[in-house]
Write a protein that holds these residues in place. Structure first.
Motif, mmCIF file in Angstrom:
data_model
loop_
_atom_site.group_PDB
_atom_site.id
_atom_site.type_symbol
_atom_site.label_atom_id
_atom_site.label_comp_id
_atom_site.label_asym_id
_atom_site.label_seq_id
_atom_site.Cartn_x
_atom_site.Cartn_y
_atom_site.Cartn_z
ATOM 1 N N ILE A 130 -3.575 -18.594 -10.355
ATOM 2 C CA ILE A 130 -3.710 -17.442 -9.461
ATOM 3 C C ILE A 130 -4.515 -16.336 -10.134
ATOM 4 O O ILE A 130 -5.403 -15.736 -9.520
ATOM 5 N N GLN A 131 -4.227 -16.088 -11.410
ATOM 6 C CA GLN A 131 -4.930 -15.012 -12.115
ATOM 7 C C GLN A 131 -6.414 -15.337 -12.285
ATOM 8 O O GLN A 131 -7.250 -14.453 -12.212
ATOM 9 N N ARG A 132 -6.736 -16.602 -12.490
ATOM 10 C CA ARG A 132 -8.135 -16.972 -12.699
ATOM 11 C C ARG A 132 -8.932 -16.916 -11.394
ATOM 12 O O ARG A 132 -10.044 -16.407 -11.352
ATOM 13 N N PHE A 133 -8.382 -17.487 -10.323
ATOM 14 C CA PHE A 133 -9.146 -17.621 -9.090
ATOM 15 C C PHE A 133 -8.932 -16.472 -8.097
ATOM 16 O O PHE A 133 -9.730 -16.280 -7.195
ATOM 17 N N PHE A 134 -7.851 -15.733 -8.253
ATOM 18 C CA PHE A 134 -7.580 -14.576 -7.390
ATOM 19 C C PHE A 134 -7.188 -13.393 -8.273
ATOM 20 O O PHE A 134 -6.029 -12.985 -8.309
ATOM 21 N N PRO A 135 -8.131 -12.805 -9.011
ATOM 22 C CA PRO A 135 -7.774 -11.763 -9.979
ATOM 23 C C PRO A 135 -7.193 -10.499 -9.365
ATOM 24 O O PRO A 135 -6.441 -9.783 -10.016
ATOM 25 N N ASP A 136 -7.492 -10.200 -8.125
ATOM 26 C CA ASP A 136 -6.950 -8.994 -7.492
ATOM 27 C C ASP A 136 -5.623 -9.246 -6.789
ATOM 28 O O ASP A 136 -5.118 -8.377 -6.086
ATOM 29 N N PHE A 137 -5.046 -10.415 -7.002
ATOM 30 C CA PHE A 137 -3.796 -10.766 -6.332
ATOM 31 C C PHE A 137 -2.628 -9.941 -6.876
ATOM 32 O O PHE A 137 -1.759 -9.514 -6.132
ATOM 33 N N TYR A 138 -2.601 -9.716 -8.198
ATOM 34 C CA TYR A 138 -1.498 -8.978 -8.806
ATOM 35 C C TYR A 138 -1.685 -7.485 -8.596
ATOM 36 O O TYR A 138 -2.799 -6.993 -8.596
ATOM 37 N N PRO A 139 -0.591 -6.738 -8.463
ATOM 38 C CA PRO A 139 -0.706 -5.284 -8.355
ATOM 39 C C PRO A 139 -1.296 -4.699 -9.644
ATOM 40 O O PRO A 139 -1.235 -5.308 -10.704
ATOM 41 N N SER A 140 -1.829 -3.503 -9.555
ATOM 42 C CA SER A 140 -2.510 -2.905 -10.699
ATOM 43 C C SER A 140 -1.560 -2.650 -11.872
ATOM 44 O O SER A 140 -1.995 -2.532 -12.998
ATOM 45 N N GLN A 141 -0.258 -2.567 -11.641
ATOM 46 C CA GLN A 141 0.682 -2.336 -12.726
ATOM 47 C C GLN A 141 0.714 -3.509 -13.701
ATOM 48 O O GLN A 141 1.125 -3.362 -14.838
ATOM 49 N N PHE A 142 0.283 -4.670 -13.270
ATOM 50 C CA PHE A 142 0.391 -5.852 -14.105
ATOM 51 C C PHE A 142 -0.934 -6.290 -14.696
ATOM 52 O O PHE A 142 -1.022 -7.352 -15.280
ATOM 53 N N THR A 143 -1.967 -5.476 -14.584
ATOM 54 C CA THR A 143 -3.238 -5.841 -15.188
ATOM 55 C C THR A 143 -3.144 -5.653 -16.697
ATOM 56 O O THR A 143 -2.303 -4.907 -17.208
ATOM 57 N N GLU A 144 -4.022 -6.330 -17.420
ATOM 58 C CA GLU A 144 -3.979 -6.274 -18.878
ATOM 59 C C GLU A 144 -4.253 -4.861 -19.386
ATOM 60 O O GLU A 144 -3.594 -4.384 -20.314
ATOM 61 N N GLU A 145 -5.186 -4.168 -18.755
ATOM 62 C CA GLU A 145 -5.500 -2.799 -19.173
ATOM 63 C C GLU A 145 -4.289 -1.891 -19.004
ATOM 64 O O GLU A 145 -3.963 -1.095 -19.881
ATOM 65 N N ARG A 146 -3.605 -2.036 -17.900
ATOM 66 C CA ARG A 146 -2.418 -1.208 -17.641
ATOM 67 C C ARG A 146 -1.301 -1.533 -18.626
ATOM 68 O O ARG A 146 -0.607 -0.647 -19.114
ATOM 69 N N GLN A 147 -1.136 -2.812 -18.961
ATOM 70 C CA GLN A 147 -0.117 -3.203 -19.930
ATOM 71 C C GLN A 147 -0.434 -2.637 -21.315
ATOM 72 O O GLN A 147 0.466 -2.196 -22.026
ATOM 73 N N ASN A 148 -1.719 -2.647 -21.699
ATOM 74 C CA ASN A 148 -2.109 -2.081 -22.989
ATOM 75 C C ASN A 148 -1.830 -0.579 -23.041
ATOM 76 O O ASN A 148 -1.348 -0.066 -24.056
#
Length: 96
Positions: free
Chosen positions: A40-58
């Motif tokens: 899902i992350q590879r083929f639908f990168p905007d599927f997850y909410p912005s809180q769970f993006t790598e930049e937000r986690q960092n």
């Protein structure tokens, strides 16, 4: 004639049930979770909410480390003794 149609339909149903069951059971295993979420992350990168993006986690990791640093001197036992111990520890860290 009619029995043959029924047997063909049953065979077709059995052939389609096996892949469907496999597809439904894969996410229930730990490896299946990893595979499904990475797909899902590879083929639908905007599927997850912005809180769970790598930049937000960092950013959250950096924020939590900063808040821990701010809380450490305050929880040193209170009073001048805690401040003196903190100053001594900083001086010891500065020495080679």
């Amino acid at each position: 004639p009619q029995e043959t149609k029924i047997l063909r339909r049953i065979a077709k149903d059995l052939v389609t049930v096996v892949p469907a069951v496999v597809i439904l059971l894969i996410p229930l295993t730990p490896l299946g979770h990893v595979l499904v979420f990475s797909f899902i992350q590879r083929f639908f990168p905007d599927f997850y909410p912005s809180q769970f993006t790598e930049e937000r986690q960092n950013l959250m990791t950096m924020y939590s480390s900063l808040t821990e640093r701010r809380e450490l001197p305050e929880s040193g036992g209170g009073g001048a003794g805690g401040e003196a111990a903190g100053a001594a520890a900083e001086e010891a860290a500065d020495c080679p």
